[in-house]
Motif scaffolding. Structure first.
Motif, PDB file in Angstrom:
ATOM      1  N   GLY A 204       0.324   5.242  -3.552  1.00 49.57           N
ATOM      2  CA  GLY A 204      -0.989   5.038  -2.917  1.00 49.57           C
ATOM      3  C   GLY A 204      -1.124   3.672  -2.248  1.00 49.57           C
ATOM      4  N   GLU A 205      -0.425   2.675  -2.810  1.00 45.85           N
ATOM      5  CA  GLU A 205      -0.475   1.328  -2.220  1.00 45.85           C
ATOM      6  C   GLU A 205       0.627   1.226  -1.177  1.00 45.85           C
ATOM      7  OE1 GLU A 205      -2.538  -1.079  -2.852  1.00 45.85           O
ATOM      8  OE2 GLU A 205      -3.598   0.082  -4.396  1.00 45.85           O
ATOM      9  N   PRO A 206       0.290   1.092   0.098  1.00 49.05           N
ATOM     10  CA  PRO A 206       1.326   1.054   1.127  1.00 49.05           C
ATOM     11  C   PRO A 206       2.399  -0.008   0.877  1.00 49.05           C
ATOM     12  CG  PRO A 206      -0.839   1.208   2.136  1.00 49.05           C
ATOM     13  CD  PRO A 206      -1.063   1.041   0.672  1.00 49.05           C
ATOM     14  N   GLU A 207       1.981  -1.183   0.325  1.00 47.79           N
ATOM     15  CA  GLU A 207       2.962  -2.268   0.119  1.00 47.79           C
ATOM     16  C   GLU A 207       3.977  -1.918  -0.972  1.00 47.79           C
ATOM     17  OE1 GLU A 207      -0.499  -3.304  -1.212  1.00 47.79           O
ATOM     18  OE2 GLU A 207      -0.787  -2.493   0.787  1.00 47.79           O
TER      19      GLU A 207
ATOM     20  N   LYS B 145       4.131   0.255   9.008  1.00 51.86           N
ATOM     21  CA  LYS B 145       5.336   1.092   9.016  1.00 51.86           C
ATOM     22  C   LYS B 145       5.390   2.079   7.854  1.00 51.86           C
ATOM     23  CE  LYS B 145       8.075  -2.595   9.115  1.00 51.86           C
ATOM     24  NZ  LYS B 145       9.238  -3.482   9.223  1.00 51.86           N
ATOM     25  N   SER B 146       4.790   1.669   6.701  1.00 49.87           N
ATOM     26  CA  SER B 146       4.983   2.494   5.506  1.00 49.87           C
ATOM     27  C   SER B 146       4.285   3.861   5.603  1.00 49.87           C
ATOM     28  CB  SER B 146       4.527   1.750   4.262  1.00 49.87           C
ATOM     29  OG  SER B 146       3.147   1.555   4.334  1.00 49.87           O
ATOM     30  N   VAL B 147       3.485   4.088   6.653  1.00 54.27           N
ATOM     31  CA  VAL B 147       2.913   5.444   6.799  1.00 54.27           C
ATOM     32  C   VAL B 147       4.044   6.452   7.043  1.00 54.27           C
ATOM     33  CG1 VAL B 147       0.673   4.682   7.679  1.00 54.27           C
ATOM     34  CG2 VAL B 147       2.475   5.208   9.325  1.00 54.27           C
ATOM     35  N   ASP B 148       5.104   5.985   7.701  1.00 49.30           N
ATOM     36  CA  ASP B 148       6.243   6.879   7.956  1.00 49.30           C
ATOM     37  C   ASP B 148       7.016   7.173   6.672  1.00 49.30           C
ATOM     38  OD1 ASP B 148       5.680   6.982  10.677  1.00 49.30           O
ATOM     39  OD2 ASP B 148       7.021   5.319  11.191  1.00 49.30           O
ATOM     40  N   VAL B 149       7.016   6.190   5.748  1.00 52.17           N
ATOM     41  CA  VAL B 149       7.719   6.394   4.471  1.00 52.17           C
ATOM     42  C   VAL B 149       6.989   7.471   3.668  1.00 52.17           C
ATOM     43  CG1 VAL B 149       8.384   5.267   2.300  1.00 52.17           C
ATOM     44  CG2 VAL B 149       8.638   4.045   4.478  1.00 52.17           C
ATOM     45  N   PHE B 150       5.656   7.442   3.732  1.00 51.47           N
ATOM     46  CA  PHE B 150       4.851   8.451   3.038  1.00 51.47           C
ATOM     47  C   PHE B 150       5.197   9.849   3.588  1.00 51.47           C
ATOM     48  CE2 PHE B 150       1.221  11.106   2.189  1.00 51.47           C
ATOM     49  CZ  PHE B 150       0.773  10.701   0.939  1.00 51.47           C
TER      50      PHE B 150
ATOM     51  N   MET C 253       0.164  13.175   6.374  1.00 54.60           N
ATOM     52  CA  MET C 253      -0.558  11.946   6.704  1.00 54.60           C
ATOM     53  C   MET C 253      -0.737  11.021   5.509  1.00 54.60           C
ATOM     54  SD  MET C 253      -4.244  11.895   8.521  1.00 54.60           S
ATOM     55  CE  MET C 253      -3.701  12.492  10.102  1.00 54.60           C
ATOM     56  N   ALA C 254      -0.425   9.759   5.715  1.00 57.32           N
ATOM     57  CA  ALA C 254      -0.625   8.777   4.639  1.00 57.32           C
ATOM     58  C   ALA C 254      -2.122   8.610   4.387  1.00 57.32           C
ATOM     59  CB  ALA C 254      -0.005   7.439   5.051  1.00 57.32           C
TER      60      ALA C 254
END
Ligand SMILES: Nc1ncnc2c1ncn2[C@@H]1O[C@H](COP(=O)(O)OP(=O)(O)OP(=O)(O)O)[C@@H](O)[C@H]1O
Length: 412
Positions: free
Chosen positions: A376-379, A315-320, A303-304
Motif C-alpha cells: 500500500g505504501e508506494p515507497e 514509478k512504483s505505480v508500474d510495480v503495483f 491500477m495502483a
C-alpha cells in the motif's frame, strides 16, 4: 474476462471539482487565459510554480496556448521561466512548437532557454505513405485509440496503429501523441516493442511498430490459462527488464501508467515486450476534454491505489500493476472476475484488499515478492532492478527443482 479497458477518474473525485476548487485551478485558468482566475489563485497563496503530474506548470500551459498576458503575469509573480516538464521541455520549447513568437520573445527576455532546441518540433521518423501497403492490410484488433493492422513496409511485416480521427484531428491531442511517440522512438531494448515511425499523411495519424506475431499476454492467458511456474517467472523477467529500462531512462524516467496484460506482446521466439507506454494519458484527455492534470489514468484492474485516489504518484505505480500481472500468470486470469474492475480498484484503494495467494499455486518466494510489489505504501515497493535480481534467484531455484524432480523420476 470482462471488459477492462476503462480509463478515467474514479467516482470519488471528479476532475471538474479539482479544476474549479483546488489549487490546480491555477493551471486551468492559465490554460484558458483567465487572468482574473490566475490572479485570485496566486493571491490565495498558490505557488506560481505548481505543476501537474507531467511536471507541466502554469507557464508551460499559458505558453502552449498563446496566452501572452498570463505569461507576463506569471513571470511577474515569480514563475520559473525554465521549469522542465516530463519530456524535458521548457515553456519556451512549447511556445516555439506552437509558433507563439511574442511569447518566445518575452520568455527569452526573462532568460528562457529551450534545451530541446529545434528538436522541440519533435520530428518523429517519417515514413512515406507509398512505402506502406495499407491497401493489403489485415485487421489485428482494435484498441482505445483505433484499429491495429498487419501491413508490409518495405517488404517487412509490421503493425500499423491507426489513431481515431477524434484524437488525430484535435491539435492538442495530436501534439501530445507525437511527443509520446518521439520519446518512444528513442528507445531500444529487447523487451520494449520497437517503434518504427509515423506514416506521413495529411489527415490521419498512423504509426508503425514491429509486429509481434503471438499477440498479447491477455490473449495467451485467455487461451492457455494458468502458466507453469518456470514460464511465469521467465515472462515476469521479460516484463521487469523492459520496465527497468523505462524506469532508468535518462534524463527522465518513463512511467508506463497502464501496464496490463494487453500491453505486453509476445514475439515468435516467446519473448515478451512491453508496449504503449504513456499513451493511456491521452485516452483520458480525449474522454474528458483538453485539459487534465490529475492521475486517474490506466485500467482499473491494474491500477495502483494512489492513482485511483488521485494522489501524486511515481514509478512504483508500474510495480503495483506488474504484481497483478504476475499474479494472473500463476492463476490463469484475474481474481475477483465477478466484480467490476472499478469496484476491485476501489476496494484495493480504500480497504487495502489484495488477491489471495494460495500456497499450492504460489511458491513462497513469489508470495513474498508480490506482497512487496503491491504494498500500500508506494515507497515500500521494490524497484524493477531489485525485482529482476529476486526473480533470477527464484528462476535458478525452480530450475534446480525441475532438474531434481526429473532425475529422480529417471532413476526410479
Ligand atoms: N505490435 C503489435 N503486433 C501484433 N499485435 C499487436 C501489436 N500492437 C497491438 N496489437 C494487437 O492489436 C490489438 C489492439 O491493440 P491496441 O494496443 O490498440 O489495444 P489494446 O492494448 O488491446 O487496448 P488499449 O488500447 O486499451 O491499450 C490487440 O489485440 C493487440 O494485441
Amino acid at each position: 474476462m470482462e471488459e477492462e479497458r476503462q480509463t478515467g477518474p474514479s467516482k470519488k473525485i471528479r476532475p471538474q471539482m479539482i479544476d474549479l476548487e483546488g489549487p490546480y485551478r491555477l493551471l486551468y485558468c492559465s490554460s484558458k487565459g483567465d487572468k482574473e482566475g490566475v490572479t485570485q489563485e496566486i493571491e490565495k497563496g498558490v505557488s506560481p510554480n505548481l505543476a501537474d503530474y507531467d511536471k507541466r506548470t502554469a507557464l508551460h500551459l499559458a505558453s502552449c496556448e498563446g496566452c501572452t498576458e498570463i505569461v507576463d503575469l506569471l513571470l511577474q509573480k515569480g514563475a520559473d521561466v525554465n521549469s522542465i516538464d516530463r519530456w524535458g521541455r521548457t515553456p519556451l520549447s512549447d511556445a516555439r512548437s506552437f509558433g507563439h513568437e511574442e511569447i518566445c520573445k518575452v520568455l527569452e527576455e526573462h532568460g528562457g532557454t529551450d534545451p530541446v532546441g529545434l528538436d522541440s518540433q519533435n520530428p518523429c521518423y517519417e515514413i512515406d505513405h507509398s512505402e506502406v501497403g495499407m491497401d493489403d492490410k489485415t485487421l489485428i484488433g482494435e484498441g482505445a485509440f483505433g484499429a491495429v493492422y498487419l501491413v508490409k513496409w518495405r517488404g517487412t511485416e509490421v503493425a500499423a496503429k491507426t489513431i481515431r480521427s477524434s484524437v488525430a484531428s484535435n491539435p492538442k491531442a495530436k501534439c501530445t501523441f507525437l511527443k509520446e511517440l518521439a520519446l518512444w522512438q528513442g528507445l531500444r531494448h529487447p523487451n520494449i516493442v520497437q517503434f518504427l515511425g509515423v506514416v506521413k499523411s495529411s489527415d490521419r495519424l498512423i504509426f508503425l511498430t514491429e509486429y509481434l506475431r503471438n499477440g498479447s499476454l491477455y490473449d495467451i492467458l485467455k487461451k492457455k490459462g494458468r502458466l507453469d511456474p518456470l514460464t511465469a517467472v521467465a515472462y515476469a523477467l521479460d516484463i521487469a527488464r523492459g520496465m527497468n529500462y523505462l524506469h532508468q531512462h535518462k534524463p527522465h524516467a518513463i512511467i508506463h501508467r497502464d501496464l496490463t496484460p494487453r500491453n505486453v506482446l509476445q514475439d515468435e521466439s516467446g519473448r515478451l515486450k512491453v508496449t504503449d507506454f504513456g499513451l493511456s494519458k491521452i485516452a483520458q484527455e480525449k474522454a474528458y476534454g483538453s485539459f487534465k492534470m490529475t492521475g486517474g489514468t490506466g485500467s482499473y484492474r491494474y491500477m495502483a491505489p494512489e492513482v485511483y485516489r488521485w494522489e501524486s504518484y511515481g514509478k512504483s505505480v508500474d510495480v503495483f500493476s506488474f504484481a497483478l500481472i504476475v499474479h494472473e500468470m500463476f492463476q490463469g486470469g484475474p481474481s475477483n472476475r465477478a466484480e467490476s474492475p472499478e469496484a476491485v480498484a476501489d476496494r484495493r484503494a480504500y480497504e487495502n484488499s489484495r488477491p489471495s495467494l494460495p500456497s499450492h499455486v504460489y511458491p513462497d518466494e513469489i508470495k513474498l515478492l508480490l506482497r512487496g510489489c503491491w504494498h500500500g505504501e508506494p515507497e515500500s515497493r521494490p524497484s524493477f532492478e531489485k525485482i529482476i535480481t529476486d526473480l533470477e534467484l527464484i528462476q535458478e531455484k525452480l530450475q534446480k527443482k525441475a532438474i531434481g524432480t526429473c532425475c529422480s523420476c529417471c532413476i526410479q
